[in-house]
Design an enzyme around this catalytic site. Structure first.
Site, short mmCIF file in Angstrom:
data_model
loop_
_atom_site.label_atom_id
_atom_site.label_comp_id
_atom_site.label_asym_id
_atom_site.label_seq_id
_atom_site.Cartn_x
_atom_site.Cartn_y
_atom_site.Cartn_z
N GLY A 40 62.26 -51.30 21.60
CA GLY A 40 63.65 -51.12 21.19
C GLY A 40 64.57 -51.89 22.11
O GLY A 40 64.39 -51.91 23.34
N GLY A 42 68.15 -51.76 21.53
CA GLY A 42 69.53 -51.30 21.39
C GLY A 42 70.09 -51.06 22.77
O GLY A 42 69.56 -51.58 23.78
N HIS A 266 78.72 -36.97 9.95
CA HIS A 266 80.01 -37.46 10.45
C HIS A 266 81.09 -37.23 9.38
O HIS A 266 80.90 -37.57 8.22
CB HIS A 266 79.90 -38.96 10.75
CG HIS A 266 80.99 -39.49 11.61
ND1 HIS A 266 82.30 -39.49 11.23
CD2 HIS A 266 80.97 -40.01 12.86
CE1 HIS A 266 83.03 -40.01 12.19
NE2 HIS A 266 82.24 -40.32 13.21
N SER A 284 85.41 -45.03 11.78
CA SER A 284 85.30 -44.48 13.13
C SER A 284 86.14 -43.24 13.36
O SER A 284 87.28 -43.12 12.88
CB SER A 284 85.73 -45.55 14.13
OG SER A 284 85.94 -44.97 15.37
N ARG A 330 82.73 -33.07 15.29
CA ARG A 330 82.31 -33.56 13.97
C ARG A 330 81.73 -32.48 13.08
O ARG A 330 81.99 -32.46 11.87
CB ARG A 330 81.26 -34.66 14.16
CG ARG A 330 81.87 -35.86 14.79
CD ARG A 330 80.86 -36.90 15.13
NE ARG A 330 81.58 -38.04 15.71
CZ ARG A 330 80.99 -39.11 16.18
NH1 ARG A 330 79.68 -39.22 16.17
NH2 ARG A 330 81.71 -40.09 16.68
N ARG A 435 76.48 -33.73 18.68
CA ARG A 435 76.92 -34.72 19.67
C ARG A 435 78.41 -34.99 19.53
O ARG A 435 78.92 -35.13 18.41
CB ARG A 435 76.17 -36.04 19.46
CG ARG A 435 76.73 -37.16 20.31
CD ARG A 435 75.93 -38.42 20.19
NE ARG A 435 76.09 -39.10 18.92
CZ ARG A 435 77.12 -39.88 18.58
NH1 ARG A 435 78.15 -40.03 19.40
NH2 ARG A 435 77.13 -40.50 17.41
C1 FAD Z 1 78.21 -46.87 12.17
C2 FAD Z 1 77.95 -46.23 13.49
C3 FAD Z 1 78.95 -46.20 14.45
C4 FAD Z 1 78.72 -45.59 15.68
N1 FAD Z 1 79.73 -45.57 16.61
C5 FAD Z 1 79.49 -44.98 17.81
C6 FAD Z 1 80.51 -44.98 18.80
O1 FAD Z 1 81.59 -45.50 18.60
N2 FAD Z 1 80.23 -44.38 19.97
C7 FAD Z 1 79.04 -43.78 20.25
O2 FAD Z 1 78.85 -43.27 21.35
N3 FAD Z 1 78.05 -43.81 19.32
C8 FAD Z 1 78.24 -44.39 18.12
N4 FAD Z 1 77.24 -44.39 17.19
C9 FAD Z 1 75.90 -43.93 17.57
C10 FAD Z 1 75.20 -45.02 18.39
O3 FAD Z 1 75.52 -46.27 17.87
C11 FAD Z 1 73.69 -44.87 18.42
O4 FAD Z 1 73.33 -43.55 18.68
C12 FAD Z 1 73.12 -45.74 19.52
O5 FAD Z 1 73.57 -47.06 19.39
C13 FAD Z 1 71.60 -45.71 19.50
O6 FAD Z 1 71.13 -46.61 20.47
P1 FAD Z 1 69.61 -46.72 20.81
O7 FAD Z 1 69.48 -47.78 21.83
O8 FAD Z 1 69.07 -45.37 21.15
O9 FAD Z 1 68.90 -47.15 19.45
P2 FAD Z 1 69.20 -48.34 18.41
O10 FAD Z 1 70.42 -49.09 18.72
O11 FAD Z 1 69.05 -47.72 17.08
O12 FAD Z 1 68.01 -49.33 18.65
C14 FAD Z 1 66.71 -49.06 18.22
C15 FAD Z 1 65.84 -50.22 18.59
O13 FAD Z 1 64.50 -49.85 18.37
C16 FAD Z 1 63.84 -50.85 17.60
N5 FAD Z 1 62.80 -50.17 16.84
C17 FAD Z 1 62.90 -49.06 16.06
N6 FAD Z 1 61.70 -48.72 15.58
C18 FAD Z 1 60.83 -49.63 16.07
C19 FAD Z 1 59.43 -49.81 15.93
N7 FAD Z 1 58.69 -48.98 15.22
N8 FAD Z 1 58.88 -50.88 16.54
C20 FAD Z 1 59.61 -51.75 17.29
N9 FAD Z 1 60.93 -51.60 17.46
C21 FAD Z 1 61.52 -50.54 16.87
C22 FAD Z 1 64.91 -51.50 16.78
O14 FAD Z 1 64.50 -52.77 16.41
C23 FAD Z 1 66.06 -51.50 17.78
O15 FAD Z 1 65.93 -52.61 18.62
C24 FAD Z 1 77.47 -44.99 15.94
C25 FAD Z 1 76.47 -45.01 14.98
C26 FAD Z 1 76.72 -45.61 13.75
C27 FAD Z 1 75.66 -45.56 12.71
#
Ligand code: FAD
Length: 637
Positions: A40, A42, A266, A284, A330, A435
């Site tokens: 991942g 992100g 949300h 948002s 929320r 959350r």
């Molecule tokens: C529209 C939207 C707006 C948001 N706005 C906010 C905000 O303003 N503030 C806030 O705090 N939160 C916000 N959130 C929530 C926040 O964006 C997410 O909770 C956060 O970005 C998740 O980050 P992460 O690194 O945990 O996972 P992600 O960003 O989901 O990354 C997951 C990673 O894992 C990889 N992956 C997944 N499965 C596999 C697999 N099987 N094999 C290999 N790779 C895999 C993907 O390719 C990716 O790289 C928002 C969410 C959404 C949907």
């Protein structure tokens, strides 16, 4: 097996410092001997991989997308919390801690949440140093706005693109390490299974999504940062590729899944507008700083909003919750929107929407000020709905957005499987049953930049580097199983598409395990999911082949996992005979229709152990002990 959260002793405020001192260290010369897999890219994975490499470890980084920059985190709009108290409005580490514990309806671990609040300020400093263009006041200081569940302004933001800007920051740190040879990047790889051998997580099996090849990768520790599973509902605001596969496969290899039923709906999304829609769009939460939520007082009122006079409108959040008004958390805002629509006061074509109105804010601050704050969000809304929110109120309705449940982790962010760490939305920690807005980005970056880099050393100090390689028999066994499953999916040759099954699963989940749940509905859902799963393995059609780029095949594997995981969510929801945060069982509510907790019987983390495909999961309970915060009925009045 008893779950040991490994919460350090001593006063709450000193736990983290003390723990950091007590953790064993790996000396700089030895760090380069260790190999760590991070799945991942992100905010959680990107920050973790960059930080671990910066420390000297060798890192392999995997993601589904063609570049780390396209991880779902890029979609985050509104902002990121930190208790810097730049506004001088009474914020503090303690207040952020308290708001988060209360916001999560007292179902999170105190020690983790306090640490999160403690490191929140460091995240902002780190990101500013990377050049993240946070919004600034006229004088140059960083600006803040408010998010739900807080009465202070502590949300840092980069217009409506906070996630994108933060991800570019993490990506540049990651790129520096790729160039330095400390991170090897594996884009377009999907983790299909975890390799556990000798009781420790030792690697992963992935599919190369371009060539279809099954690959084996070994490491001294595996870090999952694979995001949330909101797409089990089919329609959600999550990116199309968000899935549960990596976490669920790890669960099947022994990692406990905690609180899977805690889902965040949300309140401010663009309402569903058709049966064949595949995605929902978030508006948002920051918009609730200035937008006022209302519905017509009369049921069945179909007049356009401009023709409904002030006296005939109900600003129900402001009326019911005068202290927090439109900025209630929320879960509370979503339930109230549903309540209004269920009572017949919904607006728009489907009557499943409420208004979010900026007229007063525009009158007060002027159009330019509002455009500066939310211009890109307004544009996005207009493009999708063909209505101008500067002139007409937005129509919004709750939608699936985030999942608080995830793999169980201890204070070190390690799962119950030695060597398997879980970060960001993929773990269950910190947010309890609900959350607060702008806290996911904070948690993902806290985990990746400021927690894991310390705690993983404590684990690795006791591990001999390179002890297990891909020549271990477990790798072959698991890779063969992954290949067999793919062949099975391709061989069914049925009549229904993967999306068709996914859509049906999503409807079951939304109807029975969504914003409101009840026992009869959950029992029904479990039966329906089992039936649907049976049909899937008989009648799904997956075109194309295994040795090629094949998105239908990718989706089929993910949906197959959702079809098992959805059942676990319903079982978790059914066992929790109380309401808390995002888990609202209609049978447990106060006289004012708020979630009614049962602290005597359910003040614990529910961690589920997989015991086999044909047997019931085993429930383990981690009691939640509140020594610093008093358990109360949440009130935002
Ligand atoms: C529209 C939207 C707006 C948001 N706005 C906010 C905000 O303003 N503030 C806030 O705090 N939160 C916000 N959130 C929530 C926040 O964006 C997410 O909770 C956060 O970005 C998740 O980050 P992460 O690194 O945990 O996972 P992600 O960003 O989901 O990354 C997951 C990673 O894992 C990889 N992956 C997944 N499965 C596999 C697999 N099987 N094999 C290999 N790779 C895999 C993907 O390719 C990716 O790289 C928002 C969410 C959404 C949907």
């Amino acid at each position: 097996m008893s779950l040991d959260a490994k919460i350090p002793g001593g006063p709450l405020a000193d736990k983290w410092d003390r723990h950091k001192f007590e953790l064993k260290l790996v000396n700089p010369a030895n760090k380069r001997k260790y190999n760590i897999i991070v799945v991942g890219t992100g905010l959680a994975g990107g920050s973790a991989a960059a930080s671990l490499a910066e420390l000297g470890y060798d890192v392999k980084s995997f993601c589904i997308q063609d570049t780390p920059r396209r991880a779902h985190s890029i979609a985050a709009q509104g902002g990121i919390n930190a208790s810097k108290n730049y506004q001088n409005d009474g914020d503090s580490t303690w207040r952020l801690f308290y708001d988060t514990v209360k916001g999560g309806d007292f179902r999170a671990r105190e020690a983790n949440v306090y640490r999160l609040a403690q490191v929140s300020g460091n995240i902002i400093d780190q990101c500013v140093a990377q050049g993240v263009p946070f919004a600034r006041e006229y004088g140059g200081t960083l600006a803040n706005r408010s998010f739900g569940g807080a009465q202070v302004s502590r949300t840092f933001y980069a217009r409506g693109q906070t996630g994108q800007q933060l991800l570019l920051g993490a990506y540049s740190a990651l790129s520096r390490q790729i160039a330095a040879g400390k991170v090897t990047m594996y884009p377009r790889r999907e983790m299909l299974d975890l390799v556990v051998t000798g009781g420790k997580a030792r690697g992963i099996v992935v599919r190369n999504l371009i060539t279809g090849q099954i690959e084996k990768h070994a490491a001294d520790a595996v870090v999952l940062c694979t995001g949330g599973y909101g797409n089990v509902f089919f329609l959600s605001t999550n990116a199309m590729a968000s899935n549960v596969t990596a976490a669920f496969r790890a669960h099947k290899r022994g990692a406990f899944f905690a609180n899977p039923c805690y889902t965040q709906i949300h309140p401010t999304c663009i309402p569903v507008h058709g049966t064949y829609q595949s995605k929902l769009t978030l508006m948002s939460e920051s918009l609730r700083n200035d937008g006022r939520v209302w519905v017509p007082k009369e049921t069945g009122d179909t007049r356009p909003p401009s023709q409904i006079p002030e006296a005939e409108r109900s600003y129900y959040l402001e009326e019911k919750y005068p202290s927090f008004g439109n900025l209630v958390p929320r879960d509370v805002a979503s339930r109230n929107a549903k309540e209004q629509c269920d009572a017949g006061r919904g607006v728009g074509e489907t009557a499943l929407a409420v208004y979010l109105d900026f007229a007063d804010a525009i009158k007060r601050d002027g159009r330019d000020v509002i455009a500066k704050k939310y211009g890109n969000l307004f544009e996005m809304y207009e493009k999708i709905v063909a209505d101008d929110p500067y002139e007409t109120p937005m129509m919004i309705y709750p939608a699936v957005h985030y999942t608080m449940g995830g793999l169980w982790v201890d204070y070190n962010l390690m799962s119950n499987l030695d060597g398997l760490f879980v970060l960001g939305e993929a773990n269950f920690s910190d947010h309890g049953a609900n959350r607060l807005g702008a806290s996911a980005l904070m948690q993902g970056l806290a985990d990746g930049y400021f927690v894991l880099p310390y705690t993983i050393g404590g684990y690795l100090a006791g591990v001999t580097p390179g002890e297990v390689g891909t020549n271990d028999a477990a790798f072959d066994t698991i890779a063969t199983k992954a290949g067999d499953r793919i062949e099975k999916l391709l061989s069914i040759d049925g009549k229904r598409t993967v999306d068709d099954f996914h859509r049906q699963l999503g409807l079951i989940m939304w109807d029975y395990c969504g914003m409101a749940r009840n026992n009869a509905g959950l029992e029904k859902a479990i039966g329906l999911i089992q039936e649907l799963r049976g049909e899937f393995w008989q009648d799904v059609t997956v075109p194309g082949s295994a040795g090629d780029f094949n998105q239908s095949l990718e989706r089929a594997g993910r949906v197959a996992d959702f079809l098992e995981f959805g059942e676990l969510m319903c079982k978790d929801a059914l066992h929790r005979q109380e309401s808390c945060g995002g888990h609202f069982n209609e049978e447990y509510q106060t006289e004012e229709n708020e979630a009614l907790r049962d602290d005597e019987n359910f003040c614990y983390v529910a961690a589920w152990e997989h015991t086999g495909d044909e047997s019931e999961p085993n429930l383990h309970k981690e009691p939640l002990v509140f020594e610093n915060v008093k358990l109360t009925q949440r009130s935002y009045k």
